[in-house]
Design a protein around this motif. Structure first.
Motif, PDB file in Angstrom:
ATOM      1  N   ASP A  77     -38.451  13.800 -25.132  1.00 28.47           N
ATOM      2  CA  ASP A  77     -39.861  13.779 -26.134  1.00 28.47           C
ATOM      3  C   ASP A  77     -39.897  12.528 -26.906  1.00 28.47           C
ATOM      4  OD1 ASP A  77     -42.264  14.105 -27.580  1.00 28.47           O
ATOM      5  OD2 ASP A  77     -41.127  13.378 -29.743  1.00 28.47           O
ATOM      6  N   ARG A  81     -43.453   9.460 -25.753  1.00 26.28           N
ATOM      7  CA  ARG A  81     -43.776   9.209 -26.343  1.00 26.28           C
ATOM      8  C   ARG A  81     -44.432   7.420 -26.853  1.00 26.28           C
ATOM      9  NH1 ARG A  81     -44.963  12.115 -32.084  1.00 26.28           N
ATOM     10  NH2 ARG A  81     -44.264  14.686 -31.666  1.00 26.28           N
ATOM     11  N   TYR A  82     -42.222   7.181 -26.422  1.00 26.29           N
ATOM     12  CA  TYR A  82     -42.395   5.086 -26.635  1.00 26.29           C
ATOM     13  C   TYR A  82     -42.179   4.462 -25.452  1.00 26.29           C
ATOM     14  CZ  TYR A  82     -42.163   6.725 -31.119  1.00 26.29           C
ATOM     15  OH  TYR A  82     -43.058   7.243 -32.911  1.00 26.29           O
ATOM     16  N   ARG A  88     -42.066   8.509 -17.267  1.00 26.55           N
ATOM     17  CA  ARG A  88     -41.528   9.241 -18.437  1.00 26.55           C
ATOM     18  C   ARG A  88     -40.935  10.657 -16.929  1.00 26.55           C
ATOM     19  NH1 ARG A  88     -47.039   8.101 -20.045  1.00 26.55           N
ATOM     20  NH2 ARG A  88     -47.082   8.482 -22.202  1.00 26.55           N
ATOM     21  N   ASN A 124     -37.819   8.123 -34.119  1.00 26.38           N
ATOM     22  CA  ASN A 124     -38.903   8.705 -34.483  1.00 26.38           C
ATOM     23  C   ASN A 124     -39.610   7.739 -35.003  1.00 26.38           C
ATOM     24  OD1 ASN A 124     -41.306   9.287 -33.186  1.00 26.38           O
ATOM     25  ND2 ASN A 124     -41.045  11.646 -33.585  1.00 26.38           N
TER      26      ASN A 124
END
Length: 331
Positions: A77, A81-82, A88, A124
């Protein structure tokens, strides 16, 4: 095989789940081999609660599997996100499971494994500072989560300097940022001290654990020949992947560059703890597996789909599985 695992199709999640179940089968068949004594000195909260983990090994194994999968997909994840890898996929989850599964005891519930969830949640929040550099709350949250993690597994105190290094890498650190993260870190400890003093009337045991965890201890973990061979193979891939990243990092965007510099420092600090506190090497290696997972994922994400790289990936996967089955054939 490499091409199947490095795409972003949903069936890869199912494949990683199958690999995880295969890895955990020996734990249920011969649980005594995978159980190592965990010194409660490293967990102030567990010491105070007089809790040493599940008494039933099978329950501990199930909790270990659930936590491993949770951490693995938190890693994925973070990449979604980053975009550390600029693509991905689910390789970070796969490599964390394979890398973090090596030493005995990692497959069962432990304070180190449970606390690692909070470490990843703090990362995160730290990464969010790159998106909202003018806000203070992400660093406050990061310090707060590291504090909770360190109360569950004390050696994770070392990740507070990692947060500060990250703040320096992602943005210019100021006294305001530093104090914000420090206040977030201190708050849970102040509350813990207050609760323990209110209930017990003394904080002597907590103070003793904070002082004694830094004492040099002899490691109780013994590695088999198969595990040593697998460690050697991990070192080979580490060198290949590091060389590949070093050659290509200057061609990356600024954001991925800084993210990999952050994980580089996390790896250095984590290895320093392993050398400084040899008694923690089995459990703390789970945390070191985080930057290793991203390093391996980066290499295999961008590696050519040729015979050599497919051999490396397939051997990594198969050897990681076979190592876990060796105890079934040992007396």
């Amino acid at each position: 095989m490499l091409e199947r695992f490095r795409n972003s199709q949903p069936y890869v999640i199912f494949m990683i789940g199958i690999v995880s179940v295969i890895l955990w089968i020996p734990v249920f068949i011969k649980p005594a081999y995978f159980r190592i004594p965990v010194d409660n000195m490293y967990s102030p909260v567990f010491v105070w609660m007089q809790y040493s983990g599940p008494d039933v090994t099978y329950v501990s194994a199930i909790l270990g599997l659930v936590l491993f999968l949770l951490i693995a997909f938190l890693l994925t994840d973070l990449n979604v996100r980053y975009l550390f890898l600029e693509k991905r996929n689910y390789l970070p989850a796969l490599f964390f499971i394979l890398t973090g599964f090596i030493a005995p005891g990692m497959q069962l519930f432990s304070p180190a494994l449970f606390a690692l969830v909070f470490v990843l949640l703090s990362f995160n929040r730290l990464m969010l500072t790159y998106k909202v550099p003018e806000k203070l709350y992400p660093l406050f949250d990061a310090g707060l989560l590291i504090s909770i993690a360190s109360m569950i597994y004390l050696p994770y105190l070392i990740f507070m300097p990692v947060i500060w290094v990250g703040a320096f890498i992602f943005r210019t650190i100021t006294p305001r940022n530093w104090f914000g993260s420090l206040i977030g870190f201190l708050m849970p400890w102040v509350i813990l001290y207050g609760v323990i003093f209110f209930v017990d009337g003394t904080v002597y045991a907590l103070n003793k654990s904070l002082v004694s965890w830094t004492e040099i201890q002899k490691s109780t973990t013994e590695f088999t020949t198969g595990q040593i061979i697998f460690f050697s193979f991990l070192l080979l891939i580490f060198l290949v992947a590091s060389y590949h990243l070093a050659r290509n990092i200057s061609f990356k965007n600024i954001k991925p560059q800084r993210q990999f510099y952050f994980f580089f420092w996390m790896f250095l600090i984590g290895m320093g703890v392993l050398l400084w506190l040899p008694g923690t090497k089995s459990l703390f290696f789970i945390a070191v597996a985080i930057p290793l997972s991203y390093l391996y994922s980066h290499y295999f994400t961008f590696a050519r789909n040729n015979l050599f790289n497919n051999f490396l990936f397939s051997f990594f996967l198969l050897c990681g599985i076979l190592i876990q089955y060796l105890p079934l054939f040992l007396n």
